[in-house]
Design a protein around this motif. Sequence first.
Motif, PDB file in Angstrom:
ATOM      1  N   VAL A 191       0.808  -1.216   0.000  1.00 54.63           N
ATOM      2  CA  VAL A 191       0.000   0.000   0.000  1.00 54.63           C
ATOM      3  C   VAL A 191       0.843   1.269   0.000  1.00 54.63           C
ATOM      4  O   VAL A 191       0.353   2.353  -0.278  1.00 54.63           O
ATOM      5  CB  VAL A 191      -0.988   0.030   1.198  1.00 54.63           C
ATOM      6  N   TYR A 192       2.113   1.143   0.320  1.00 52.71           N
ATOM      7  CA  TYR A 192       2.976   2.321   0.319  1.00 52.71           C
ATOM      8  C   TYR A 192       4.426   1.919   0.140  1.00 52.71           C
ATOM      9  O   TYR A 192       4.879   0.942   0.716  1.00 52.71           O
ATOM     10  CB  TYR A 192       2.819   3.120   1.622  1.00 52.71           C
ATOM     11  N   GLU A 222       5.174  -0.823   2.902  1.00 56.31           N
ATOM     12  CA  GLU A 222       4.094  -1.129   3.830  1.00 56.31           C
ATOM     13  C   GLU A 222       3.046  -1.930   3.076  1.00 56.31           C
ATOM     14  O   GLU A 222       2.607  -1.541   1.999  1.00 56.31           O
ATOM     15  CB  GLU A 222       3.469   0.139   4.412  1.00 56.31           C
ATOM     16  N   VAL A 257      -0.446  -4.796   3.742  1.00 54.22           N
ATOM     17  CA  VAL A 257      -1.510  -5.099   4.699  1.00 54.22           C
ATOM     18  C   VAL A 257      -0.952  -5.956   5.834  1.00 54.22           C
ATOM     19  O   VAL A 257      -1.542  -6.030   6.907  1.00 54.22           O
ATOM     20  CB  VAL A 257      -2.696  -5.807   4.010  1.00 54.22           C
ATOM     21  N   LYS A 258       0.200  -6.568   5.575  1.00 54.27           N
ATOM     22  CA  LYS A 258       0.768  -7.461   6.565  1.00 54.27           C
ATOM     23  C   LYS A 258       1.613  -6.725   7.609  1.00 54.27           C
ATOM     24  O   LYS A 258       1.599  -7.058   8.775  1.00 54.27           O
ATOM     25  CB  LYS A 258       1.640  -8.478   5.848  1.00 54.27           C
ATOM     26  N   ALA A 312       4.888  -3.242   8.043  1.00 55.43           N
ATOM     27  CA  ALA A 312       5.883  -2.361   7.428  1.00 55.43           C
ATOM     28  C   ALA A 312       7.173  -3.167   7.404  1.00 55.43           C
ATOM     29  O   ALA A 312       7.574  -3.735   8.412  1.00 55.43           O
ATOM     30  CB  ALA A 312       6.065  -1.093   8.252  1.00 55.43           C
ATOM     31  N   ALA A 344       4.482   5.776  -6.432  1.00 59.14           N
ATOM     32  CA  ALA A 344       3.784   6.721  -5.557  1.00 59.14           C
ATOM     33  C   ALA A 344       2.271   6.593  -5.744  1.00 59.14           C
ATOM     34  O   ALA A 344       1.513   6.530  -4.775  1.00 59.14           O
ATOM     35  CB  ALA A 344       4.240   8.145  -5.835  1.00 59.14           C
ATOM     36  N   GLU A 345       1.859   6.547  -6.991  1.00 56.79           N
ATOM     37  CA  GLU A 345       0.431   6.433  -7.277  1.00 56.79           C
ATOM     38  C   GLU A 345      -0.033   4.984  -7.304  1.00 56.79           C
ATOM     39  O   GLU A 345      -1.211   4.702  -7.105  1.00 56.79           O
ATOM     40  CB  GLU A 345       0.103   7.062  -8.655  1.00 56.79           C
TER      41      GLU A 345
END
Lengths: 377, 168
Positions: B78-79, B99, B101-102, B104, B123-124
């Motif tokens: 996600v990031y 990062e 869902v599990k 960082a 980034a997007e």
Amino acid sequence: MIKNMVLQASLKNCFQLSCVLRTPKAGFKGTSNGGLILQSVSNDVYQNLAVEDWIHDHMDLENQQVLFLWRNSPAVVIGRHQNPWQECNLKLMRQKSIKLARRRSGGGTVYHDLGNINLTFFTTRKKYERMENLKLVVKALKALRPQLDVHVTDRYDILLDRHYKISGTAAKLGRTTAYHHCTLLCNADKFVLSSVLKSPYKGLKSNATPSVPSSVKNLFEEDPTLTCEMLLEAIAAEYAMRHQIDNHITLIHPADETVLPGINKKTKELQSWEWVYGKTPKFSISTDFKLVCKDSVLDVKVDMDVKHGRIEVCNIDVPEQWLPPPLCNELGKNLTGRKFCPKEIATLASTLLRTYPQDDELHNKWNLLCENMRLLM
Amino acid sequence: MAWGALRRVGPALAPRLWPPALRPPPGPRVPAARRLATSSLVLSARKFTDKHEWISVENGIGTVGISNFAQEALGDVVYCSLPEVGTKLNKHDEFGALESVKAASELYSPLTGEVTETNAALAENPGLVNKSCYQDGWLIKMTVENPTELDELMSEDAYEKYIKSIED
């Protein structure tokens, strides 16, 4: 408030702990093979986060797992890649002296106070398992109060009565170790929680990780006989049973360099502006506000880019006849490179104003503009 | 990233790895991994770390990403937190984080060098790391200060064997 007996015990524990920590391969000698339960005597969020870092970086977890128990005085804790302006009301937090911390794990924003307990489960990366940890917590709660309707969701939240969130989870995976930490609401101040976790800032555009808001409830509301101490004891007991170790909590002082060498450096880093604000992913603000001055209402448009917590670009659009354009341009230009912080703008604003002759009307208009600019931060 | 034998989520399929290294450019035939007199590699096959990162060097610039094994174990990204261009990295230095869902998860540099480019598309679209870990989901590009460090990394075959051994 540590009584003499407990102090002696804690000193003894700290000594034993320093043996464990200094000779990682040896593990914990004596009866406690396989696990260690630590509890912080500090309520400072930065110190406690630093302990997590320290354990993560220095302890050998091949032969033992660690449970760390901690509580903080009022603080908002954001996830590693979050934007505090998006997540919370910084102005309100400043007014109430509520600290802002950024943790190293992912996930969303939470509010901590002494009515909330934090649990950190340390393992090797191989043994990282959030569901197991949360099921352990639920088992402990049910052992304490069998009537509690608590369960773990597939988002790793713990819900009370199928609907109210009482615990949120986040985690970090490092080189060889991992930790999973979670909150647990016992009797936190829900009123403060909901007001600080509401961002008043408009027009923000960011790819920072967002929080997922939830309705929350305290366990205390379900059963007023419950206290944080009871929850901590129950969870520690369950952990001890699971790992077949003595149910023994070792107290840890997060400022003690003899037991935790290098800990104060970690604390300073977590407190630093560069970490808390500077780590915010790049974002932009596009907003406007109205200024009421005498009989006129004026529209001011503001566009800003903020990177590493500093203003990269700043455009302030004020009707020409109201304030001299050179003054506004100076403000925009001088803000570039500055921290996105109300204190910075206050200092800058008064410095710039000194370059203009004493003109009450101008000063008032200027102060009005700057006050509104500060509200954006 | 340091993964150890992280339990994998999902079916235990052998990851489909990127096809072999590109053919060397026309001219005198030079085996892909042979070092030239200038001591910079023209083109090398993809190499892997035991932390499930890969690096592929072309004209002295290494492209770094994470392996299919790693992206599967990580879950949906996600990031992506990546370093600034110009950052100097030593081998094993932490250079960023992903990062998911599990959790960082930190990223560790496979070699010593300087960051020349970061993947702006992430980034997007951080999910590119999952969808296309060997192509569009690359993370950073860096100079290769010590080409000998590449020899310390695993070949594709060796990496395949490695992940089979930790899965058991």
